[in-house]
Design a protein around this motif. Structure first.
Motif, short mmCIF file in Angstrom:
data_model
loop_
_atom_site.label_atom_id
_atom_site.label_comp_id
_atom_site.label_asym_id
_atom_site.label_seq_id
_atom_site.Cartn_x
_atom_site.Cartn_y
_atom_site.Cartn_z
N PHE A 1 -20.92 -10.72 4.03
CA PHE A 1 -19.46 -10.42 4.20
C PHE A 1 -19.20 -9.28 3.32
O PHE A 1 -19.61 -8.58 2.28
N VAL A 2 -18.07 -8.46 3.96
CA VAL A 2 -17.51 -7.42 3.10
C VAL A 2 -16.03 -7.44 2.77
O VAL A 2 -15.30 -8.04 3.86
N GLY A 3 -15.32 -7.38 1.84
CA GLY A 3 -14.02 -7.43 1.41
C GLY A 3 -13.55 -6.01 1.06
O GLY A 3 -13.96 -5.49 0.19
N SER A 4 -12.80 -5.27 2.14
CA SER A 4 -12.33 -3.96 1.64
C SER A 4 -10.98 -4.14 1.09
O SER A 4 -10.17 -4.59 1.67
N ILE A 5 -10.81 -3.15 0.32
CA ILE A 5 -9.34 -3.24 -0.53
C ILE A 5 -9.03 -1.70 -0.43
O ILE A 5 -9.78 -0.90 -1.11
N ASN A 6 -7.66 -1.35 -0.16
CA ASN A 6 -7.23 -0.01 -0.32
C ASN A 6 -5.90 -0.16 -0.97
O ASN A 6 -5.13 -0.99 -0.30
N ARG A 7 -5.62 0.85 -1.83
CA ARG A 7 -3.99 0.61 -2.44
C ARG A 7 -3.22 0.85 -1.53
O ARG A 7 -3.52 1.66 -0.32
N VAL A 8 -1.88 0.91 -1.62
CA VAL A 8 -0.87 1.35 -0.89
C VAL A 8 0.05 2.03 -1.50
O VAL A 8 0.45 2.00 -2.68
N GLY A 9 1.11 2.75 -0.77
CA GLY A 9 2.10 3.76 -1.20
C GLY A 9 1.76 5.05 -1.38
O GLY A 9 0.64 5.59 -1.14
N THR A 10 2.80 5.84 -1.84
CA THR A 10 2.42 7.33 -2.07
C THR A 10 3.04 7.46 -3.53
O THR A 10 3.79 7.01 -3.93
N GLU A 11 2.03 8.12 -4.32
CA GLU A 11 2.17 8.30 -5.81
C GLU A 11 2.50 9.76 -6.17
O GLU A 11 1.67 10.62 -5.87
N VAL A 12 3.47 9.95 -6.67
CA VAL A 12 4.13 11.31 -6.70
C VAL A 12 3.76 11.54 -8.41
O VAL A 12 4.20 10.89 -9.26
N PHE A 13 3.47 12.77 -8.49
CA PHE A 13 2.91 13.07 -10.15
C PHE A 13 3.75 14.00 -10.64
O PHE A 13 4.48 14.88 -9.78
N PRO A 14 3.88 14.32 -11.96
CA PRO A 14 4.93 15.20 -12.49
C PRO A 14 4.42 16.61 -12.21
O PRO A 14 5.41 17.47 -12.04
N ASN A 15 3.41 16.97 -12.27
CA ASN A 15 2.87 18.44 -12.04
C ASN A 15 2.43 18.66 -10.86
O ASN A 15 1.39 17.86 -10.39
N PRO A 16 2.90 19.42 -9.82
CA PRO A 16 2.37 19.92 -8.68
C PRO A 16 0.88 20.30 -8.58
O PRO A 16 0.60 20.90 -9.59
N PHE A 17 0.42 20.09 -7.67
CA PHE A 17 -1.16 20.53 -7.63
C PHE A 17 -1.40 20.91 -6.18
O PHE A 17 -0.94 20.70 -5.30
N THR A 18 -2.41 21.83 -6.16
CA THR A 18 -2.95 22.14 -4.71
C THR A 18 -4.22 21.65 -4.37
O THR A 18 -4.90 20.73 -5.22
#
Lengths: 418, 418
Positions: B308-325
């Protein structure tokens, strides 16, 4: 594996064009999963379903390609499904695109299994002729036929007389295809039951690779053999002894993972390590046994190994003269179940084409830029991050009869049991 | 990887509950692929689609299980998705069923990434409390959390200050979960960013396995590390040095294949060779990069390895203080993209559960009879037909710098080019 409740026409060996729920494990009257979804979902929902199921990201949709009228006429005149798509790749600065056109053919048998063997074989030849001509007319560069395409898939019966269909690598079926290869400048992969006269009449399940000049480039023998359900294949032929060759053709580096080999990630991996850009998986498999696995394994192989995969399954229900049992306590019966077709291509970027029909003969064509393989390797880095040394060590240990798995037991295991 | 056209609230680090097409790569307003299909297909069509997509063969449908009201009340009171299913297995004559109840938790972060780190961590603890309580109330035996669950998935930023979230194996997050393990007699897998003080403050991506008595059974460190898109994870921690341990718990033999390790069939294989019956895949991955791969790789691993496999992925969008490329020439931005949840279970018989929501926190529960693993091994024989000796040899050869792939070139390759 469930069996049909009753078999009709079993004694006269009639070929059933199975569309009934009782014989193919599905509901009535739909042609393919993708057509079912296309006809029943609103366009914006279908777009989202296709984004996930076919890997069609916005801005990078899988496009259909238009084919010459002559190919379409053969399709309608001879009643075979014909679909054509195009996988996209990025433009590179230092390499030209390497776009090739690849074809897959799926088909049912042509005559009842009670017909004379020579007639059965020749009838399949004639049935395939217009489909191969359509591939040629469409400019296909590399074409692959289905597993053991010259014969009914008789391994369910355990009767040895079907061994008569086995041919040497340079036998009648190869000669038949060599002509097409020359005429159409086309590489053809021909999976047959092989008779190896030089090794005491050993039988193998073999793919013959015919070059675009009609020459035989080489062969590959199926590495992994099922002993499951009606697939009594170890009764008929032995594990291949040709390793995992990649054939360098005029149209790219290709390999052949025959049928049950698709269940073995290591088999897929080995063709990748040897440099394959397209791996074909000519198969014969039935609905109740494997249909949920069919869309998974080929796509996973394409993703994990950064190459294209062409998956082929025969179609229809083949009824044999003598009933047989399946080792499952159910009544004897005379057919294997429904071969559900559904041939398709998978790409290294996780996209795939819709599948051919579950019921009809078909030719699936796709253009693919082989540069995509390296582009995906550069993007995802699976090969570089694979840590093969860990696995070479583990497999070497595992092969020892006294192998000890790496297990960490809870020391309190027997203190509080469930 | 495509980026949202514009980022809102980037500077104040607000957590976006992403449901917009612009941020998650999908159309608006649907919760999961399976719910979309359920709501838009007629029942007989849905049955057929589920037969293929979820491996739900007739007569062996995946059943839902009813949960206690207390668990449902926590779900509605704290607004998390709660679904529960049951995989079936055959009755055996010589073994009792070994049915265990397994849970997966997916969640978004609890506070903006600009909050004090201690507050962020504690807020996640408090957010998870009712979800873990629901698992406990539902009688879950083995529970797995998502990758790096104590922190935002900050590896996109390349800022080193996020390393502060790393904890030793017996740190605060482990102690938090040990209490639940004792209270609910529950094995808990806790994937964290680990700080290894005894090895010069080395960081690892680690799963801590807590036994049902609250004891730490052991740990596994992520074997394969991505360097793709915004997943700059090799910036933060190193390839694991714990091999492929299988943890023998009161409720079966479990292992943990962390995130990017799911792209490596050899990694899945190694846990299988060591005897795993359930392998968890705690992950963090975003829509445009991986969503079409998500339903494929876990199911393939379950099929190929008979576990058996149990697959988990987090949810939502996480916004950080300093932009990045993102190293793709596109404008700088402050978020990683949408983590699409969609946690699910896969079984060795090629069936799988529907997925949790793409947007909401969730607890997915499934009953599974671990006897199914051996039943499928006996049926399909993948382990016995694997010919590992071929692959041990090949990998040993491949590791050599002068490895020569097995290539058969068409001798006429340059006679007639395409």
């Amino acid at each position: 594996m469930e069996k049909p409740a009753q078999n009709t026409d079993a004694q006269n060996g009639q070929v059933q064009e199975a569309t009934k729920a009782s014989s193919d494990g599905s509901i009535c009257g739909y042609d393919s999963l993708h057509r079912l979804l296309s006809e029943n979902l609103k366009p914006h929902l279908l777009q989202e379903v296709n984004r996930i199921l076919l890997g069609m990201n916005r801005g990078k949709a899988l496009e259909t390609i238009s084919l010459p009228e002559s190919a379409k006429a053969l399709s309608s005149g001879h009643n075979f499904d014909l679909q054509a798509f195009c996988f996209l790749a990025d433009t590179e600065l230092l390499r030209e695109p390497r776009i090739i056109r690849v074809g897959l053919i799926q088909n049912s048998i042509a005559l009842p299994t009670t017909a004379h063997f020579l007639d059965q074989k020749r009838a399949v030849f004639e049935k395939l002729r217009p489909i191969i001509d359509a591939a040629g007319a469409a400019g296909v560069n590399v074409l692959c036929l289905q597993e053991a395409w010259t014969m009914p898939f008789a391994f369910c019966t355990r009767e040895k007389r079907w061994c008569e269909f086995a041919e040497p690598v340079d036998g009648e079926s190869t000669r038949f295809l060599q002509d097409f290869a020359r005429v159409y400048n086309m590489v053809i992969i021909s999976p047959i039951l092989e008779r190896d006269v030089n090794h005491g009449e050993t039988l193998w399940n073999t793919a013959v690779v015919i070059g675009n000049n009609g020459n035989i480039i080489g062969k590959h023998r199926k590495n992994h053999i099922p002993r499951v359900g009606d697939f009594n294949e170890s009764t008929y032929y032995m594990e291949g002894n040709t390793g995992h060759p990649v054939f360098e053709t005029a149209f790219g580096k290709i390999a052949v993972n025959i049928c049950y080999g698709r269940h073995h990630p290591l088999n897929w991996l080995a063709f990748g390590l040897n440099g394959a850009e397209i791996v074909f998986n000519p198969s014969a498999t039935v609905g109740e046994l494997s249909e949920p696995m069919w869309p998974i394994e080929a796509r996973n192989a394409a993703i994990a190994n950064s190459y294209f995969v062409g998956s082929i399954n025969r179609v229809g229900t083949e009824v044999f003269p003598n009933p047989f049992t399946s080792g499952d306590g159910k009544p004897e019966h005379a057919d294997f179940g429904h071969f559900y077709g559904s041939s398709h291509f998978s790409a290294p970027d996780a996209s795939c084409t819709p599948s051919l029909s579950r019921h009809r003969d078909g030719l699936l064509i796709s253009d693919m830029d082989l540069n995509l393989c390296r582009q995906i390797k550069d993007k995802w880095g699976f090969r570089m991050t694979a840590r093969y040394e860990l696995y070479a060590d583990l497999l070497a240990q595992y092969l020892k009869p006294d192998f000890e798995p790496q297990v960490i037991s809870d020391p309190l295991l027997h203190k509080k049991s469930p």
